[in-house]
Design an enzyme around this catalytic site. Structure first.
Site, mmCIF file in Angstrom:
data_model
loop_
_atom_site.group_PDB
_atom_site.id
_atom_site.type_symbol
_atom_site.label_atom_id
_atom_site.label_comp_id
_atom_site.label_asym_id
_atom_site.label_seq_id
_atom_site.Cartn_x
_atom_site.Cartn_y
_atom_site.Cartn_z
ATOM 1 N N CYS A 49 0.842 -1.207 0.000
ATOM 2 C CA CYS A 49 0.000 0.000 0.000
ATOM 3 C C CYS A 49 0.876 1.255 0.000
ATOM 4 O O CYS A 49 1.830 1.354 0.768
ATOM 5 C CB CYS A 49 -0.906 -0.012 1.228
ATOM 6 S SG CYS A 49 -1.984 1.433 1.308
ATOM 7 N N CYS A 53 0.763 4.733 6.900
ATOM 8 C CA CYS A 53 0.183 4.568 8.241
ATOM 9 C C CYS A 53 1.194 3.820 9.142
ATOM 10 O O CYS A 53 1.555 2.671 8.834
ATOM 11 C CB CYS A 53 -1.122 3.782 8.146
ATOM 12 S SG CYS A 53 -2.227 4.434 6.876
ATOM 13 N N CYS A 56 0.810 0.102 10.241
ATOM 14 C CA CYS A 56 0.272 -0.922 9.331
ATOM 15 C C CYS A 56 1.331 -1.809 8.673
ATOM 16 O O CYS A 56 2.249 -1.324 8.004
ATOM 17 C CB CYS A 56 -0.582 -0.251 8.260
ATOM 18 S SG CYS A 56 -1.433 -1.487 7.242
ATOM 19 N N CYS A 93 -16.405 -9.173 6.123
ATOM 20 C CA CYS A 93 -15.737 -7.900 5.836
ATOM 21 C C CYS A 93 -14.499 -8.149 4.985
ATOM 22 O O CYS A 93 -13.683 -9.000 5.341
ATOM 23 C CB CYS A 93 -15.291 -7.225 7.139
ATOM 24 S SG CYS A 93 -16.591 -7.169 8.376
ATOM 25 N N CYS A 125 -19.428 -5.942 4.233
ATOM 26 C CA CYS A 125 -18.710 -4.700 4.524
ATOM 27 C C CYS A 125 -17.389 -4.750 3.768
ATOM 28 O O CYS A 125 -16.794 -5.824 3.650
ATOM 29 C CB CYS A 125 -18.454 -4.604 6.030
ATOM 30 S SG CYS A 125 -17.487 -3.144 6.504
ATOM 31 N N CYS A 185 -18.965 2.493 8.897
ATOM 32 C CA CYS A 185 -18.216 1.795 9.941
ATOM 33 C C CYS A 185 -16.937 2.598 10.132
ATOM 34 O O CYS A 185 -16.090 2.636 9.234
ATOM 35 C CB CYS A 185 -17.905 0.364 9.487
ATOM 36 S SG CYS A 185 -16.799 -0.504 10.635
ATOM 37 N N ARG A 257 -17.368 -2.307 18.166
ATOM 38 C CA ARG A 257 -16.699 -3.584 17.858
ATOM 39 C C ARG A 257 -15.347 -3.690 18.556
ATOM 40 O O ARG A 257 -14.490 -2.839 18.358
ATOM 41 C CB ARG A 257 -16.509 -3.718 16.337
ATOM 42 C CG ARG A 257 -17.828 -3.630 15.584
ATOM 43 C CD ARG A 257 -17.664 -3.880 14.101
ATOM 44 N NE ARG A 257 -18.924 -3.552 13.400
ATOM 45 C CZ ARG A 257 -19.929 -4.395 13.225
ATOM 46 N NH1 ARG A 257 -19.847 -5.625 13.686
ATOM 47 N NH2 ARG A 257 -21.027 -4.006 12.575
HETATM 48 N N1 SAM Z 1 -6.531 0.552 3.262
HETATM 49 C C1 SAM Z 1 -7.790 0.685 3.876
HETATM 50 C C2 SAM Z 1 -7.842 1.803 4.886
HETATM 51 O O1 SAM Z 1 -6.838 2.154 5.488
HETATM 52 O O2 SAM Z 1 -8.925 2.344 5.063
HETATM 53 C C3 SAM Z 1 -8.308 -0.580 4.500
HETATM 54 C C4 SAM Z 1 -7.440 -1.551 5.264
HETATM 55 S S1 SAM Z 1 -6.771 -1.017 6.823
HETATM 56 C C5 SAM Z 1 -5.692 -2.356 7.177
HETATM 57 C C6 SAM Z 1 -8.115 -1.094 7.996
HETATM 58 C C7 SAM Z 1 -7.836 -0.679 9.416
HETATM 59 O O3 SAM Z 1 -7.093 -1.663 10.091
HETATM 60 C C8 SAM Z 1 -7.043 0.588 9.652
HETATM 61 O O4 SAM Z 1 -7.795 1.740 9.513
HETATM 62 C C9 SAM Z 1 -6.596 0.405 11.089
HETATM 63 O O5 SAM Z 1 -7.515 1.011 11.961
HETATM 64 C C10 SAM Z 1 -6.581 -1.109 11.271
HETATM 65 N N2 SAM Z 1 -5.205 -1.607 11.501
HETATM 66 C C11 SAM Z 1 -4.236 -1.749 10.583
HETATM 67 N N3 SAM Z 1 -3.091 -2.213 11.143
HETATM 68 C C12 SAM Z 1 -3.343 -2.364 12.457
HETATM 69 C C13 SAM Z 1 -2.549 -2.795 13.582
HETATM 70 N N4 SAM Z 1 -1.290 -3.129 13.450
HETATM 71 N N5 SAM Z 1 -3.140 -2.833 14.798
HETATM 72 C C14 SAM Z 1 -4.439 -2.470 14.934
HETATM 73 N N6 SAM Z 1 -5.218 -2.047 13.919
HETATM 74 C C15 SAM Z 1 -4.691 -1.986 12.701
HETATM 75 FE FE1 SF4 Z 2 -2.724 1.192 3.457
HETATM 76 FE FE2 SF4 Z 2 -2.542 -0.020 5.812
HETATM 77 FE FE3 SF4 Z 2 -2.897 2.607 5.709
HETATM 78 FE FE4 SF4 Z 2 -4.912 0.946 4.955
HETATM 79 S S1 SF4 Z 2 -4.043 1.156 6.997
HETATM 80 S S2 SF4 Z 2 -4.209 2.804 3.917
HETATM 81 S S3 SF4 Z 2 -3.700 -0.724 4.060
HETATM 82 S S4 SF4 Z 2 -1.092 1.494 4.953
#
Ligand code: SAM
Ligand code: SF4
Ligand code: DTB
Length: 320
Positions: A49, A53, A56, A93, A125, A185, A257
């Site tokens: 991606c 973030c 992530c 989801c 979802c 959500c 949730r």
């Molecule tokens: N890319 C899309 C987005 O960011 O909206 C969807 C996938 S993203 C992985 C969905 C959510 O997973 C993120 O907004 C975050 O809140 C959660 N998430 C991702 N990595 C995480 C982690 N290491 N621990 C807890 N929550 C996490």
């Molecule tokens: Fe990309 Fe992870 Fe951020 Fe979602 S949370 S936008 S998958 S880097």
């Protein structure tokens, strides 16, 4: 906003028993306290991606040793849907590690996945990154129930966590989702080094969305090696319980949730989170890419909420 923020802060600081009592009363007024929705997650496109973030494992900015894969085909998703359904999940989801959706064959494929989940009579979802009004409209027409797009943290703390998009980008996508008539959500993550004030500010932002999100995932950070937050200090589970309780009071009708991070919570901490107002969990060994509790542990967790043991059996008879 200011009024809600100060309400959130007052609640968050209450003696724990008072906060729990109030949250549980609100919970019982609006929900069946015995009902916990079971959901299943599937990563339909993993890793690579372009967003950064800090939490992530799927961001291309960090070396996390993740197995990347392109968009799954419909058959693979169908097998996962059947499996989730036979394990008692009510909601399916699907998450994709995209910054935003691009129109074209991949989006068409996601549309087919949504239709297939609806064909299996489950709630559908998806979380696919940013989207436009017309894409939201297409998802709605395919039967999508909800779109997940988290604010993640307070407006103030957000820029410490993500620099490749803004808080307002997130809010704009949420507007498109709402405009299309899809349920929202939207929640966040705690344990990223934010202060309790940031947690209250996130909850106030969510509670000020009009209408409020139907679904509010509260994730506990799962620290992932290779990401900037790998060394984050684990948060006290009672802070999670407080966050859920305040969410429940500020957003009485939303489904709150208990999402990522349950692997590091005791059964008792999770039960307290349910008492505070959480009424959904993700089932299955994996979230998107990280581990989730084993199915038998979750069965035991949900069983512990049901009636206590019978007291009129042989032991009671022997004592009589
Ligand atoms: N890319 C899309 C987005 O960011 O909206 C969807 C996938 S993203 C992985 C969905 C959510 O997973 C993120 O907004 C975050 O809140 C959660 N998430 C991702 N990595 C995480 C982690 N290491 N621990 C807890 N929550 C996490
Ligand atoms: Fe990309 Fe992870 Fe951020 Fe979602 S949370 S936008 S998958 S880097
Ligand atoms: C959300 O708020 N939590 C879920 C769902 N929305 C998509 C995802 C949690 C992901 C946890 C990290 C992982 O498995 O990669």
């Amino acid at each position: 906003m200011n009024e809600i923020l100060s309400r959130a802060e007052t609640l968050y600081q209450k003696p724990l028993m008072d906060l729990l009592f109030e949250a549980h009363q609100v919970h019982r007024t609006h929900h069946d306290p015995h009902e916990i929705q079971r959901c299943t997650l599937l990563s339909i496109k993993t890793g690579g991606c372009p967003e950064n973030c800090s939490y992530c494992p799927q961001s291309a900015h960090y070396e996390t040793g993740l197995d990347r894969h392109g968009l799954l085909d419909l058959g693979e998703v169908k097998a996962a849907v059947q499996n989730a359904k036979s394990n008692g999940a009510q909601r399916f989801c699907m998450g994709a590690a995209w910054r935003s959706i691009k129109d074209g064959p991949e989006f068409d494929q996601v549309i087919d996945m949504v239709k297939m989940v609806k064909g299996a009579e489950m709630e559908a979802c998806v979380t696919l990154g940013m989207l436009t009004d017309s894409q939201a409209q297409r998802l709605k027409e395919a039967g999508l129930d909800a779109y997940n797009h988290n604010l993640d943290t307070s407006r103030e703390y957000y820029s410490k966590i993500i620099q490749t998009r803004t808080y307002d980008d997130r809010l704009n996508t949420l507007k498109s989702v709402r405009k299309a008539g899809i349920s929202v959500c939207c929640g966040g993550i705690i344990g990223m080094g934010e202060s309790p004030k940031d947690r209250c500010a996130l909850l106030a932002e969510l509670a000020c969305l009009d209408p409020q999100p139907e679904s509010v995932p509260i994730n506990m950070l799962i620290p992932v090696e290779g990401t900037p937050l790998a060394e984050s200090q684990a948060i006290d589970p009672l802070e999670l319980v407080r966050t859920i309780a305040v969410a429940r009071i500020l957003m009485p009708k939303s489904r709150v949730r208990l999402s990522a991070g349950r692997v590091s919570l005791s059964k008792e901490a999770q039960v307290l989170a349910f008492f505070a107002g959480a009424n959904s969990i993700f089932l299955g060994e994996k979230l998107l890419t990280r581990p989730n509790p084993a199915p038998d542990a979750d069965e035991a967790l949900l069983e512990s909420l049901r009636s206590g043991p019978r007291l009129d059996g042989p032991v009671a008879a022997a004592l009589a």
